[in-house]
Design a protein around this motif. Structure first.
Motif, PDB file in Angstrom:
ATOM      1  N   SER A   1      10.456  -2.183 -45.352  1.00  0.00           N
ATOM      2  CA  SER A   1      11.860  -2.547 -45.278  1.00  0.00           C
ATOM      3  C   SER A   1      12.729  -1.497 -45.949  1.00  0.00           C
ATOM      4  CB  SER A   1      11.890  -3.912 -45.988  1.00  0.00           C
ATOM      5  OG  SER A   1      11.378  -4.024 -47.468  1.00  0.00           O
ATOM      6  N   GLN A   2      12.207  -0.788 -46.636  1.00  0.00           N
ATOM      7  CA  GLN A   2      13.047   0.286 -47.225  1.00  0.00           C
ATOM      8  C   GLN A   2      13.151   1.750 -46.442  1.00  0.00           C
ATOM      9  OE1 GLN A   2      12.244   0.240 -51.563  1.00  0.00           O
ATOM     10  NE2 GLN A   2      14.103   1.750 -52.127  1.00  0.00           N
ATOM     11  N   LYS A   3      12.693   1.637 -45.422  1.00  0.00           N
ATOM     12  CA  LYS A   3      12.688   2.638 -44.413  1.00  0.00           C
ATOM     13  C   LYS A   3      13.382   2.189 -43.087  1.00  0.00           C
ATOM     14  CE  LYS A   3       9.958   5.672 -46.596  1.00  0.00           C
ATOM     15  NZ  LYS A   3      10.570   7.164 -47.118  1.00  0.00           N
ATOM     16  N   LEU A   4      14.322   3.394 -42.570  1.00  0.00           N
ATOM     17  CA  LEU A   4      15.142   3.465 -41.197  1.00  0.00           C
ATOM     18  C   LEU A   4      14.573   4.440 -40.431  1.00  0.00           C
ATOM     19  CD1 LEU A   4      18.520   2.352 -42.457  1.00  0.00           C
ATOM     20  CD2 LEU A   4      16.740   0.628 -41.219  1.00  0.00           C
ATOM     21  N   LEU A   5      14.503   4.243 -38.953  1.00  0.00           N
ATOM     22  CA  LEU A   5      14.251   5.379 -38.239  1.00  0.00           C
ATOM     23  C   LEU A   5      15.461   5.494 -37.279  1.00  0.00           C
ATOM     24  CD1 LEU A   5      11.895   7.288 -37.117  1.00  0.00           C
ATOM     25  CD2 LEU A   5      11.301   5.523 -35.645  1.00  0.00           C
ATOM     26  N   LEU A   6      16.009   6.691 -37.151  1.00  0.00           N
ATOM     27  CA  LEU A   6      17.151   6.886 -36.552  1.00  0.00           C
ATOM     28  C   LEU A   6      17.072   8.140 -35.286  1.00  0.00           C
ATOM     29  CD1 LEU A   6      20.326   6.860 -36.234  1.00  0.00           C
ATOM     30  CD2 LEU A   6      20.302   9.006 -37.629  1.00  0.00           C
TER      31      LEU A   6
END
Length: 514
Positions: A126-131
């Protein structure tokens, strides 16, 4: 005496006939509203797909094209791909590219600016995002992973400007604004905006002045103000403005969340709602420059605000207003207005708002027992919140100096929704007409608003099929979004039976030009 009684009876009879005639004329005028022409449905595109295995997302692009994102349903598990397809104004494919849909990722937002498209995915952590950054001309994309400052963020909106991505989120009911630089791993928390989720009126980028803008309503229970904050693409604050009523109106007028017009700082306006000594209900609209020059427009004084009522309901409301004015008492309308983003208009700018109120149901003892497994105690509240009931929509057009030019109304179907989100899509034509549409089951309901014109509220149209001889068997997940100008695009899944041959299940895109 008998002659007097006869004359009195005759006079009452004449008055009754006159009132009936007035009522009949009002009802006839109400029924004989002008009927607009149906929208043109010229272009259509179909993709073989079904709602059990696939899901699709449609995004209007700044160059008046469309982006379709297609992926497998429940793609969190296993190895899958997602497909990006760009369509032109005739709904012809411009390009199509395919990328690996990494396990344990889900699409959060799609945003676009000139030349570039952004897709943001959540991850199992939950502390990572993929762009993903996508070239709008070729469909080629690059991916990057980013770390969040907190794992408790609930994201609400995303927007992009000059290659930078900005996010609004809620952390324990508190507003958070974040800056995602695709070249940096860490997502930065912007410390410039404070408030609760309900206080945020605007989160947008102004492509004309190249700025990121936030509008937040603030109140201490007695006084209210609206804060406007502007930042550059680095996340640095370039301007902060506080708008509050003057000393004469500060006690009565409570400013509520507002929207900003596009353009440079000197010509910007802030348009929002205000309540009479409360932020719970909206009594009118206010419009202000960033210098704090405020004008107020009472909702009940708008030319067409009560047009959603029956003729009898309008007469009763006008009588109520007259009694309030005679006693010099304020009329408090127990309703709120959900404001749409401000749209450019040939005469200036246009604002659309949807009028709603929270809907509650008082439970009987049996209903309470079914929901709670026991009979109610003496102190139990037997009230259930059902959602938000929308009664009608208003559209207001202002000139470039902020003066109200005209308004009109669209009566809605009193539907109740569990979440507080816009139910309509709005667009402005080159002639200055405002079209409001929404999808309900197989039909698209629509109304085009013009100054001093009264149209029927009952117009609806079926999404056309590829051939007139075909028959619609079922349709699911149907929606409609604003595309450009007075053009919209409807989409969803359909099961279609042709005149000859086997039935097909498709995901369709269908333009609607009003």
């Amino acid at each position: 005496m008998q002659r007097f009684r006869y004359l009195s009876s005759l006079l009452l009879y004449i008055v009754a006939l006159f009132c009936c005639a007035l009522n009949a004329a009002a009802r006839q005028k109400y029924k004989n509203r002008e009927k607009p022409a149906p929208p043109d449905q010229t272009y259509r595109s179909e993709l073989k797909s079904n709602s059990f295995d696939n899901e699709h997302y449609v995004q209007a692009l700044p160059d008046s094209a469309l982006l379709l994102v297609s992926m497998k349903r429940n793609a969190w598990f296993g190895k899958n791909d997602f497909v990006l397809t760009k369509y032109d104004r005739q709904l012809k494919r411009v390009w199509e590219t395919k990328y690996e849909h990494l396990p344990n990722t889900g699409l959060l937002f799609i945003s676009a600016e000139r030349g570039r498209i952004y897709l943001l995915f959540s991850t199992l952590t939950s502390q990572k995002l993929l762009l993903y950054q996508v070239n709008a001309k070729t469909g080629m994309a690059t991916a990057s992973e980013h770390t969040l400052p907190s794992s408790n963020l609930l994201f609400k909106e995303m927007t992009a400007l000059d290659g930078q991505v900005f996010l609004s989120a809620v952390d324990r009911f508190t507003l958070n604004m974040l800056h995602l630089n695709p070249l940096q791993e860490e997502v930065k928390l912007l410390p410039a905006v404070l408030g609760m989720e309900k206080d945020l009126g605007e989160f947008r980028v102004d492509t004309l002045s190249r700025a990121v803008e936030f509008v937040v309503a603030e109140t201490n229970g007695q006084r209210s103000r609206v804060q406007v904050k502007r930042m550059n693409t680095k996340g640095d604050v370039t301007g902060t403005y506080f708008i509050q009523p003057d000393l004469n109106t500060r006690t009565n007028n409570t400013l509520q969340p507002a929207r900003l017009t596009p353009g440079d700082t000197l010509n910007k306006f802030l348009v929002g709602t205000y309540g009479y000594r409360t932020d719970k209900y909206a009594n009118g609209l206010f419009i202000s420059t960033l210098a704090g020059q405020i004008a107020y427009y009472d909702l009940y004084k708008l030319s067409h605000f009560f047009e959603y009522l029956s003729p009898r309901g309008k007469r009763r409301m006008k009588a109520k207003l007259a009694r309030k004015e005679e006693k010099e008492r304020a009329l408090i309308l127990e309703q709120q207005v959900l404001l749409h983003p401000i749209m450019p208009h040939p005469q200036g700018f246009a604002l659309v708002g949807e009028v709603y109120y929270p809907h509650y149901t008082t439970l009987t003892k049996d209903e309470f027992r079914k929901e709670n497994g026991r009979l109610p105690h003496y102190n139990d509240k037997r009230i259930r919140f059902d959602g938000y009931q929308f009664t009608h929509a208003i559209a207001c057009v202002f000139d470039h100096e902020g003066n109200l030019l005209w308004d009109n109304t669209y009566k809605l179907r009193n539907q109740t929704y569990p979440a507080l989100d816009p139910t309509l899509k709005a667009g402005v034509s080159s002639a200055g007409n405002i079209t409001l549409v929404y999808q309900e089951k197989d039909y698209v309901w629509h109304k085009t608003l013009k100054p001093n014109a009264s149209f029927t509220n009952k117009e609806r149209v079926l999404v056309r099929l590829q051939d007139k001889t075909e028959k619609r068997i079922t349709s699911t997940n149907e929606q409609i979004i604003h595309w450009y100008g007075s053009n919209f695009v409807a989409f969803g899944f359909q099961r279609i039976k042709p005149a000859h041959g086997e039935a097909r299940t498709v995901f369709y895109l269908q333009n609607m030009a009003f």
